[in-house]
Write a protein that holds these residues in place. Structure first.
Motif, PDB file in Angstrom:
ATOM      1  N   ILE A  70      49.486  80.865  71.080  1.00 61.04           N
ATOM      2  CA  ILE A  70      49.277  81.762  72.221  1.00 61.04           C
ATOM      3  C   ILE A  70      50.561  81.889  73.031  1.00 61.04           C
ATOM      4  O   ILE A  70      50.974  82.991  73.415  1.00 61.04           O
ATOM      5  N   ASN A  71      51.215  80.769  73.296  1.00 60.13           N
ATOM      6  CA  ASN A  71      52.483  80.815  74.030  1.00 60.13           C
ATOM      7  C   ASN A  71      53.527  81.652  73.306  1.00 60.13           C
ATOM      8  O   ASN A  71      54.300  82.394  73.923  1.00 60.13           O
ATOM      9  N   GLU A  72      53.553  81.544  71.992  1.00 58.05           N
ATOM     10  CA  GLU A  72      54.524  82.295  71.199  1.00 58.05           C
ATOM     11  C   GLU A  72      54.306  83.803  71.334  1.00 58.05           C
ATOM     12  O   GLU A  72      55.261  84.580  71.368  1.00 58.05           O
ATOM     13  N   LEU A  73      53.048  84.210  71.455  1.00 53.61           N
ATOM     14  CA  LEU A  73      52.741  85.640  71.563  1.00 53.61           C
ATOM     15  C   LEU A  73      53.328  86.244  72.840  1.00 53.61           C
ATOM     16  O   LEU A  73      53.748  87.406  72.854  1.00 53.61           O
ATOM     17  N   TYR A  74      53.371  85.461  73.909  1.00 51.22           N
ATOM     18  CA  TYR A  74      53.897  85.965  75.176  1.00 51.22           C
ATOM     19  C   TYR A  74      55.391  86.261  75.108  1.00 51.22           C
ATOM     20  O   TYR A  74      55.927  86.969  75.963  1.00 51.22           O
ATOM     21  N   ARG A  75      56.073  85.737  74.101  1.00 53.84           N
ATOM     22  CA  ARG A  75      57.498  86.015  73.944  1.00 53.84           C
ATOM     23  C   ARG A  75      57.749  87.426  73.446  1.00 53.84           C
ATOM     24  O   ARG A  75      58.827  87.981  73.642  1.00 53.84           O
ATOM     25  N   TYR A  76      56.753  88.015  72.782  1.00 53.15           N
ATOM     26  CA  TYR A  76      56.977  89.291  72.113  1.00 53.15           C
ATOM     27  C   TYR A  76      56.101  90.445  72.618  1.00 53.15           C
ATOM     28  O   TYR A  76      56.491  91.609  72.486  1.00 53.15           O
ATOM     29  N   LEU A  77      54.935  90.137  73.151  1.00 50.75           N
ATOM     30  CA  LEU A  77      53.974  91.188  73.468  1.00 50.75           C
ATOM     31  C   LEU A  77      53.767  91.333  74.970  1.00 50.75           C
ATOM     32  O   LEU A  77      53.683  90.339  75.699  1.00 50.75           O
TER      33      LEU A  77
END
Length: 303
Positions: A70-77
Motif C-alpha cells: 500500500i505504501n508503495e502505491l502512494y509513490r506512483y498513484l
C-alpha cells in the motif's frame, strides 16, 4: 458504474474463491490476479483498478505480500485503489486499519461479510469521484435487463454476435446500498443456430455441454436432443459467456449450472439428471477449480 478489481493472493484457490463471490455483485468487474508483490504492484500500476483484494500474511513468504504494498502505491498513484484485506489471521487487523483499508475479511470469506465490505467500498469511493456531489446521496446507473442472442450461421458465413435489448435503456435512482446489491437473476442467454432461413432458438439453460466434432460442434440438450452447428469448439469458447460455460477438455465445453459432481481423482465431471460424465484435462484444471469455487460460493452446505 462498474468498479474494476484485482486480486493479489499467493494461494490460487483463494483467488478463485474470492473471484467467485465477487462475480455475484453487478458493480464489480474482474481485471486480473497476481500471486506475489512485484506482479501485484505492476498489475495495479498498469490497470489502476478501483479495488484490490490483498492477502497480507501469505503462506508462501517468497511472495513478499504485505501491507507495504500500500505504501508503495502512494509513490506512483494520485488516487490509490481501495484495499480489502483477505487473510487467515486476526492478528494484523489493527495494523491494517492504520493503513486505512476498507475492510479486513477472514478466510474462508463469508458472503454476508463480503457484502458489507463492498458497501463500505462503495461509500469510500464517493470521496474520490468529483462528479458525485456530497449533497446528493444517490447514484444513478443503468438497469441491466437484456437478453443476449448469439446467432450461429451453419453455412460458411461469419458468426454474428448481437446484444438485443428487451427494452430501451432504463435508469433507476438508487441509494448507495442498493447499488452494491447482488446480481438479480437475468433472462437466459438465447443461442440461435441459423441455417438458410431456419432459425433454431436454444435456451442456454437447456444446454448440457458442447462437444467438438472436427470442424463442427454438437450441442447436447437436456431433453436428449443433439444439434450440430458448423463452427469449431474454439469459436464457441470465444463467444459464450464464461460465467455460464467453461471449457474443461479439448473436446468439451460444459454448462456450469448443469454440473452435479466433480471427481478430481478420476478427472471427470458428471451432468445433472443423467449418467453422462465428461473427462477434463490438466490443461483446463483451472476452469474446473473455478467451477468448484463458484458452486461453493452459492447457497452451499458441505458435510
Amino acid at each position: 458504474m462498474s468498479q474494476t478489481y484485482i486480486i493479489i493472493d499467493d494461494d490460487k484457490g483463494s483467488i478463485l474463491k474470492t473471484q467467485a463471490i465477487a462475480e455475484r455483485f453487478r458493480n464489480l468487474s474482474f481485471v486480473a490476479s497476481a500471486n506475489n508483490y512485484d506482479d501485484g504492484l505492476n498489475l495495479i500500476l498498469e490497470h489502476q483498478p478501483r479495488l484490490v483484494f490483498l492477502e497480507i500474511d501469505p503462506a508462501d513468504k517468497k511472495s513478499n505480500l504485505s501491507l507495504a504494498l500500500i505504501n508503495e502505491l502512494y509513490r506512483y498513484l494520485r488516487i490509490v485503489p481501495k484495499i480489502i484485506v483477505t487473510t487467515n489471521k486476526k492478528d494484523l487487523a489493527y495494523e491494517a486499519l492504520q493503513y486505512e483499508v476498507v475492510d479486513y475479511l477472514l478466510k474462508p470469506i463469508n458472503i454476508n461479510d463480503f457484502r458489507k465490505a463492498i458497501l463500505k467500498f462503495d461509500r469510500a469511493i464517493k470521496s474520490d469521484l468529483p462528479y458525485l456531489e456530497e449533497k446528493n446521496p444517490v447514484a444513478t446507473f443503468e438497469v441491466l435487463d437484456e437478453s443476449l442472442v448469439v446467432e450461429l450461421e451453419t453455412s460458411e458465413h461469419d458468426v454474428e454476435v448481437k446484444d438485443v435489448p428487451t427494452d430501451v435503456n432504463q435508469s433507476a435512482t438508487l441509494s448507495p446500498a442498493e447499488v452494491s446489491r447482488e446480481i438479480p437473476k437475468q433472462q437466459s442467454l438465447i443461442i440461435c443456430v441459423k441455417s438458410y432461413g431456419d432459425y433454431r432458438y436454444i435456451d442456454s439453460e437447456d444446454v448440457l455441454y458442447f462437444e467438438a466434432d472436427n470442424n463442427s460442434t454438437d450441442i447436447h440438450l437436456n431433453n436428449g436432443e443433439m444439434i450440430t452447428a458448423f463452427k469449431t469448439l474454439k469459436h464457441f469458447e470465444t463467444v459464450l459467456p464464461s460465467t455460464q460455460f467453461l471449457r474443461i477438455h479439448n473436446s468439451y465445453i460444459i454448462n456450469v449450472n448443469q454440473v452435479s459432481r466433480i471427481h478430481t481423482g478420476n478427472t471427470v465431471c458428471y451432468i445433472k439428471n443423467s449418467t453422462t460424465k465428461l473427462p477434463f484435462s490438466k490443461s483446463y484444471k483451472e476452469n474446473v477449480d473455478l467451477i468448484i469455487s463458484r458452486i461453493a460460493a452459492g447457497n452451499y452446505l458441505e458435510i
